[in-house]
Structure formats: structure tokens, C-alpha cells
Motif scaffolding. Structure first.
Motif, PDB file in Angstrom:
ATOM      1  N   ARG A 185       1.599  -1.728   2.934  1.00 60.11           N
ATOM      2  CA  ARG A 185       2.443  -0.829   3.736  1.00 60.11           C
ATOM      3  C   ARG A 185       2.352   0.600   3.225  1.00 60.11           C
ATOM      4  O   ARG A 185       2.251   1.552   4.000  1.00 60.11           O
ATOM      5  N   LEU A 186       2.361   0.764   1.886  1.00 56.00           N
ATOM      6  CA  LEU A 186       2.258   2.116   1.321  1.00 56.00           C
ATOM      7  C   LEU A 186       0.896   2.733   1.636  1.00 56.00           C
ATOM      8  O   LEU A 186       0.777   3.935   1.832  1.00 56.00           O
ATOM      9  N   LEU A 187      -0.129   1.860   1.691  1.00 55.08           N
ATOM     10  CA  LEU A 187      -1.475   2.334   2.020  1.00 55.08           C
ATOM     11  C   LEU A 187      -1.519   2.902   3.440  1.00 55.08           C
ATOM     12  O   LEU A 187      -2.276   3.826   3.733  1.00 55.08           O
ATOM     13  N   LEU A 188      -0.679   2.344   4.308  1.00 48.34           N
ATOM     14  CA  LEU A 188      -0.668   2.807   5.695  1.00 48.34           C
ATOM     15  C   LEU A 188       0.215   4.039   5.875  1.00 48.34           C
ATOM     16  O   LEU A 188       0.166   4.695   6.908  1.00 48.34           O
ATOM     17  N   LEU A 189       1.040   4.354   4.842  1.00 48.79           N
ATOM     18  CA  LEU A 189       2.015   5.429   4.988  1.00 48.79           C
ATOM     19  C   LEU A 189       1.401   6.806   5.294  1.00 48.79           C
ATOM     20  O   LEU A 189       1.878   7.477   6.203  1.00 48.79           O
ATOM     21  N   PRO A 190       0.343   7.232   4.580  1.00 54.32           N
ATOM     22  CA  PRO A 190      -0.214   8.557   4.912  1.00 54.32           C
ATOM     23  C   PRO A 190      -0.633   8.662   6.373  1.00 54.32           C
ATOM     24  O   PRO A 190      -0.342   9.668   7.035  1.00 54.32           O
ATOM     25  N   GLY A 191      -1.279   7.625   6.876  1.00 51.26           N
ATOM     26  CA  GLY A 191      -1.686   7.635   8.277  1.00 51.26           C
ATOM     27  C   GLY A 191      -0.481   7.646   9.199  1.00 51.26           C
ATOM     28  O   GLY A 191      -0.448   8.359  10.204  1.00 51.26           O
ATOM     29  N   ALA A 192       0.549   6.863   8.826  1.00 46.56           N
ATOM     30  CA  ALA A 192       1.755   6.796   9.652  1.00 46.56           C
ATOM     31  C   ALA A 192       2.474   8.142   9.666  1.00 46.56           C
ATOM     32  O   ALA A 192       3.010   8.561  10.686  1.00 46.56           O
ATOM     33  N   ALA A 193       2.448   8.850   8.503  1.00 40.43           N
ATOM     34  CA  ALA A 193       3.088  10.160   8.439  1.00 40.43           C
ATOM     35  C   ALA A 193       2.345  11.165   9.308  1.00 40.43           C
ATOM     36  O   ALA A 193       2.938  12.098   9.839  1.00 40.43           O
ATOM     37  N   ALA A 194       1.040  10.964   9.465  1.00 41.40           N
ATOM     38  CA  ALA A 194       0.250  11.895  10.276  1.00 41.40           C
ATOM     39  C   ALA A 194       0.295  11.522  11.754  1.00 41.40           C
ATOM     40  O   ALA A 194       0.358  12.390  12.621  1.00 41.40           O
ATOM     41  N   LEU A 195       0.268  10.225  12.041  1.00 39.32           N
ATOM     42  CA  LEU A 195       0.186   9.782  13.446  1.00 39.32           C
ATOM     43  C   LEU A 195       1.488   9.117  13.885  1.00 39.32           C
ATOM     44  O   LEU A 195       1.479   8.232  14.734  1.00 39.32           O
ATOM     45  N   TRP A 196       2.623   9.546  13.310  1.00 39.96           N
ATOM     46  CA  TRP A 196       3.893   8.876  13.606  1.00 39.96           C
ATOM     47  C   TRP A 196       4.276   8.983  15.073  1.00 39.96           C
ATOM     48  O   TRP A 196       4.897   8.074  15.621  1.00 39.96           O
ATOM     49  N   VAL A 197       3.909  10.071  15.717  1.00 41.51           N
ATOM     50  CA  VAL A 197       4.262  10.233  17.137  1.00 41.51           C
ATOM     51  C   VAL A 197       3.621   9.118  17.951  1.00 41.51           C
ATOM     52  O   VAL A 197       4.249   8.482  18.790  1.00 41.51           O
ATOM     53  N   PHE A 198       2.344   8.855  17.632  1.00 40.03           N
ATOM     54  CA  PHE A 198       1.620   7.805  18.349  1.00 40.03           C
ATOM     55  C   PHE A 198       2.251   6.428  18.095  1.00 40.03           C
ATOM     56  O   PHE A 198       2.454   5.638  19.021  1.00 40.03           O
ATOM     57  N   LEU A 199       2.571   6.154  16.817  1.00 43.60           N
ATOM     58  CA  LEU A 199       3.140   4.838  16.489  1.00 43.60           C
ATOM     59  C   LEU A 199       4.528   4.663  17.115  1.00 43.60           C
ATOM     60  O   LEU A 199       4.871   3.579  17.597  1.00 43.60           O
TER      61      LEU A 199
END
Lengths: 140, 74, 345
Positions: B48-62
Motif C-alpha cells: 500500500r505504501l508503495l502505491l502511495l506516491p502514485g495515489a498522491a499524484a493521480l488521486w483525482v483519477f482514483l
């Protein structure tokens, strides 16, 4: 990979094959004139004896040393503190003559054409931020 | 100068986007993600932490994906 | 595929790949630092780190960009593709170190926010020679970050493979930005012939590899399309070797009863029904160059289905092709007695 994506790939690289060498060539064309004299550091310079002029700021001591049989006239720049910018270029009479590195003393050789038209202007410039860090004028 | 104030605005908007993204991303990778990707249910916290940087960048999409997926019975 | 995500799906090859990668990176940093200290004895540690990480990240991006076309040109390069995503993430980390040190050294000393300073300290955006090259590096790094952050399978699935692939094709843009970043940045400041030469060589290598792989791929696609067009309406029957010399294989295609004969390096197809008493011609042999019906010995030429004169019986004929050792037949019949070229193998 889908043929459609392959097609995009090919188009991109055809475009890059045109644009990148072009910009590469243009970047080489606008290179500043190469400095022919290397920067002389402490250990490499042969110090001439007589100091003609000295000017000082809070971070620089600039001296012009008189020529002798061995060496032409020298510009000696002592950096009293480490530079706050990573690259500092030295311009003498608006001509690039070299750059300053770490804290310490730097020597630049001045040939007769460079000391023909006083007064002399010395600029230290930061090429990355396009700023003039210091201007010093010498009146012989 | 007008252009410079624009740069300020854009840079601070960029920071704001990332700060909100970090918080929303945290919630997404630990809780929100289960709604639209059931494979995540048994994922470890390291994944989950590994996915966090991407989630912080693409949070609008998620977040959009989260809104689009109806909640499922558990 | 497993039903849960793991941090990394490790296996022996991946570990080996990463060991080689990290070892190579450490070796590069060591050799580069030693050379720098040798040639620029007064270099500060910050500048050394900036130079080492900048050049290493650029070098690693070159390796990454070579892998794709190399595997398409030659399958022996496949192992390089094996853990390319770790190579990509490592490249981003090295590039990020370079960027961070630059931001601290160049832009964090004033009162202005470092990132704002990055954009406004040099505003010669319309100049070529004085262009604020650091901005180019910033955007390239942003692209590398997006790619590294979305390298996990979770993103491949949730972004959809098509979107993911398009996002990751931004690496080409990042490469172009970095070539300019180097040529308008370090090269202008250092005027070093070796950096110009190395960047130029890298450019030729990368563009050359991608163009040749793309050309090859286009040829392959074209050949495939041509083969498809040629074989439209044809059906694969069997391998050439499956038919005995001077014998036939019998097939039903689209309601047509067809006998496919092999003789003297040629294949021909005729209707399988003898005009005399509807005998199965395909069970016969080719004797003296003529298909001979096993029932009463009626004969036909394989190329045109005609009986040798003075007889007048005729069979329908069919088109045959041999592609890659396989026999293909088109079941659309030609009028009885029509001459069709035999397929040569």
C-alpha cells in the motif's frame, strides 16, 4: 503491442530523428567561444612578484600582478568564502576568460591586448541564474 | 510582474495538489481502494505504501473511480 | 496470476538483475568520482554529487531506451526486459537526487520558494542559448516520477493497459527534454567536447535503434498483411509432407469434395468425384502424369482436370498455395477443365 501504438511509436521517433539532431546542432552552434587558457589553481601558477593593484569585496580579493620574464600579466582572484552559486564565470572587458571553482585562489593570464584599453571591467557572472554577482573596475 | 505572480500561483497550486493528494492518497490506498479493486483487500501495508506516491499524484483519477463504483456488500 | 498484489513479485532472475544493476550503479559512481577528483581537485562534494547523479541518470535512461528496440531486433536481448521497471525506478531515484541537490544548491539560498526560484531566476524563455535549462530537467523528472510511481501492476490494471502504456510513452518526451537539458545546460557551462560527443553518440544510438526497430516491425506487419490478403478465402489443409508422393489428401471444404494431389514438387487440387461412376478419385494414384480413378481407371490431368484426348471427361479445379510448408486450398471451384497453376514447393 497493438499496431496502432506501434504506429505512434514510429511517428514519434521519426519526429525525434528530425528535431533532436537539429536542436543538438543548434546548441553546439551557440556554444560560447571556447576558453583557450585553463584556469590555474594555486599549485599550478607561477606567482610573479609585484602586485600592481588590489581590490577587495566581502567575498573576493582581486589582484593584478605585473609581468616578468617568465609570465605575462596575471589576474589573481581569491575566493574568501565558498561560492553560493555552483558556477561563476569571469569576464574581463566583457570577454569570458574562465570560471571560478571552489574556495581558494584562481589565476588568469592577461595578454597585452587585454590590458590595452583601460579602464578594465571585471564581471563575475552566474550563468545559470543570469545574474552579475560582482563588478569591479580597475583604473591603471 | 504579472508572469512571476502566475508562477507563484501555479507552484503553490502544485504544492496544494500534492498535499491534498497525499492525504486523499493515504485514505485511498488503505481504505478507499477496496471498493474498486478487490485484489487490494489482502495487500500488505508495504504494498500500500508503495502505491502511495502514485495515489498522491493521480488521486483525482482514483477518486473518480471510487465514485463511479457502487459500494458492494461485505 | 495471483489474486492479491505483492510489493514485488520476486524471483531469482529479478534478484540477479537488480544485483547487477545496483553493482553497476555503484561502480559508475565510484569511477566517476575518482575521475572528477583527479581532474577537478577543487570540486565541492555537492557539485560532485550533482555531476555524478546527473550523468548516471542520463546514462541509465539511455540503457532503458535501448532495451525495447533491441528485444524487437533480436530476441537474445529479452533478459534485459525482464526487470526493466526496476531500472526505471532506479533511474528516477538517481535523477531525483540530482534534482534535489540542484534545488538546494541553486535555489534554496534566497527568500523565494525553491520551485518558484527554479522558474523565475532565469527568465530568458525566448532565448535559445540562455534558455532556463533547469526547467527542462524539472519536467523530465516529473515524467520519470509518474512512470516510477505507476510501475506497479496495480496501476497497469486500474489505469487500463492502454492508458498505462500511453502514460509510459511519455519517456520519449522525457528523453528529448533531457537531451536539451544537457545540451543547453551542462554543455554550455562546461563546453566539454567529451560531453558533446557522448550525448551525440547516445542520440544517434537511441534514434537509430528505434527507427530500425520500427522499420523492421513495419515490414513484418506488411508481410503479415500481404500473407493474409494472399490467403484470403484459402483454408489450411496439412503439411506438405503429410501427402505421399503421387497420392492425394481428401478434404470437405464449404461443401466441396476436394482431392489434393502431390507430384513432382507440385500440388494441385481437383474435384474428388470421378465423372464415370462417381468413384473417389483421391483414393487413386498419379500414373504416367495422370490422376487415375481407383475404380475403373479413368484418367485426368492434375493441373486442369481434363481427361487426355480423345476422352472428354472434365473435373472442377481449385486454387492451391504452399506457404511455409503448409498446403492451403481455396474451395471456390473453377469450371470443369479450367487450367490452374500447380503450387510448387
Amino acid at each position: 503491442m497493438k499496431p496502432e501504438l506501434r504506429h505512434i511509436h514510429r511517428r514519434i521517433w521519426q519526429l525525434w530523428a528530425l528535431l533532436l539532431p537539429l536542436s543538438f546542432g543548434l546548441a553546439v552552434l551557440v556554444l560560447p567561444t571556447k576558453v583557450t587558457q585553463p584556469v590555474l589553481y594555486d599549485q599550478m601558477a607561477v606567482k610573479t612578484s609585484k602586485i600592481e593593484q588590489t581590490q577587495e569585496t566581502d567575498w573576493l580579493r582581486v589582484q593584478i600582478r605585473a609581468p616578468d620574464e617568465m609570465m605575462p600579466r596575471q589576474l589573481q582572484i581569491v575566493l574568501k568564502k565558498p561560492l553560493k552559486v555552483p558556477v561563476a564565470q569571469v569576464f574581463w572587458q566583457n570577454v569570458y576568460i574562465g570560471r571560478l571553482g571552489a574556495k581558494g585562489t584562481h589565476y588568469f593570464l592577461l595578454d597585452s591586448s587585454q590590458v590595452a584599453n583601460p579602464p578594465y571591467h571585471l564581471d563575475i557572472r552566474d550563468p545559470i541564474n543570469k545574474a552579475v554577482l560582482q563588478t569591479i573596475t580597475f583604473h591603471p | 510582474m504579472l508572469a512571476v505572480s502566475w508562477v507563484y500561483w501555479l507552484v503553490f497550486a502544485f504544492y496544494g495538489y500534492l498535499i491534498v493528494g497525499f492525504l486523499v492518497g493515504l485514505w485511498l490506498v488503505f481504505i478507499g481502494v477496496h471498493r474498486f479493486d478487490r485484489q487490494m483487500q489482502s495487500a500488505t501495508w508495504r504494498t500500500r505504501l508503495l502505491l502511495l506516491p502514485g495515489a498522491a499524484a493521480l488521486w483525482v483519477f482514483l477518486l473518480y473511480k471510487w465514485f463511479k463504483t457502487p459500494p458492494h456488500e461485505t | 496470476m495471483s489474486n492479491t498484489y505483492t510489493t514485488v513479485q520476486w524471483n531469482r532472475q529479478k534478484r540477479r538483475y537488480d544485483k547487477i544493476m545496483v553493482g553497476g550503479m555503484a561502480l559508475y559512481l565510484l569511477v566517476f568520482s575518482l575521475l572528477q577528483l583527479r581532474f577537478y581537485p577543487n570540486v565541492t562534494p555537492e557539485t560532485l554529487i550533482i555531476r555524478a547523479t546527473g550523468t548516471l541518470a542520463f546514462l541509465m535512461l539511455h540503457i532503458i531506451l535501448c532495451i525495447g528496440p533491441l528485444t524487437r531486433l533480436n530476441h537474445r536481448f529479452m533478459p534485459l526486459l525482464y526487470n526493466r521497471r526496476h531500472l526505471g525506478v532506479a533511474t528516477f531515484l538517481v535523477g531525483a537526487t540530482h534534482g534535489l541537490f540542484n534545488l538546494v544548491q541553486f535555489h534554496s539560498l534566497g527568500y523565494i520558494d525553491p520551485l518558484v526560484s527554479l522558474f523565475i531566476s532565469n527568465t530568458h524563455y525566448l532565448s535559445w542559448q540562455d534558455f532556463p535549462f533547469q526547467v527542462l530537467g524539472f519536467f523530465a523528472l516529473l515524467i520519470l516520477f509518474l512512470m516510477a510511481a505507476t510501475s506497479h501492476d496495480f496501476w497497469l490494471k486500474n489505469l487500463s493497459p492502454a492508458t498505462w502504456k500511453k502514460l509510459h510513452m511519455l519517456v520519449y518526451l522525457a528523453y528529448a527534454l533531457l537531451v536539451l537539458h544537457v545540451m543547453l545546460g551542462a554543455v554550455q557551462l562546461e563546453q566539454s567536447l567529451s560531453w558533446i560527443g557522448l550525448t551525440g553518440a547516445g542520440l544517434i544510438l537511441i534514434v537509430g535503434l528505434h527507427l530500425s526497430a520500427a522499420t523492421l516491425e513495419k515490414k513484418r506487419l506488411l508481410a503479415q498483411a500481404q500473407a493474409d490478403a494472399i490467403l484470403e478465402g484459402f483454408f489450411e489443409i496439412c503439411q506438405v509432407e503429410e501427402i505421399a508422393e503421387n497420392r492425394a489428401k481428401m478434404v470437405f471444404l464449404n461443401g466441396e469434395n476436394i482431392a489434393v494431389f502431390k507430384y513432382k514438387d507440385s500440388i494441385s487440387a481437383v474435384n474428388n468425384i470421378c465423372r464415370h461412376q462417381h468413384g473417389p478419385i483421391g483414393e487413386g494414384k498419379i500414373i504416367d502424369g495422370c490422376i487415375t480413378c481407383p475404380w475403373h481407371g479413368y484418367q485426368y490431368y492434375p493441373q486442369n482436370g481434363q481427361s487426355p484426348p480423345p476422352f472428354t471427361e472434365k473435373l472442377e479445379t481449385y486454387d492451391v498455395k504452399v506457404v511455409n510448408g503448409k498446403v492451403w486450398v481455396n474451395p471456390a471451384p473453377y469450371p470443369a477443365g479450367t487450367e490452374r497453376p500447380a503450387a510448387i514447393f
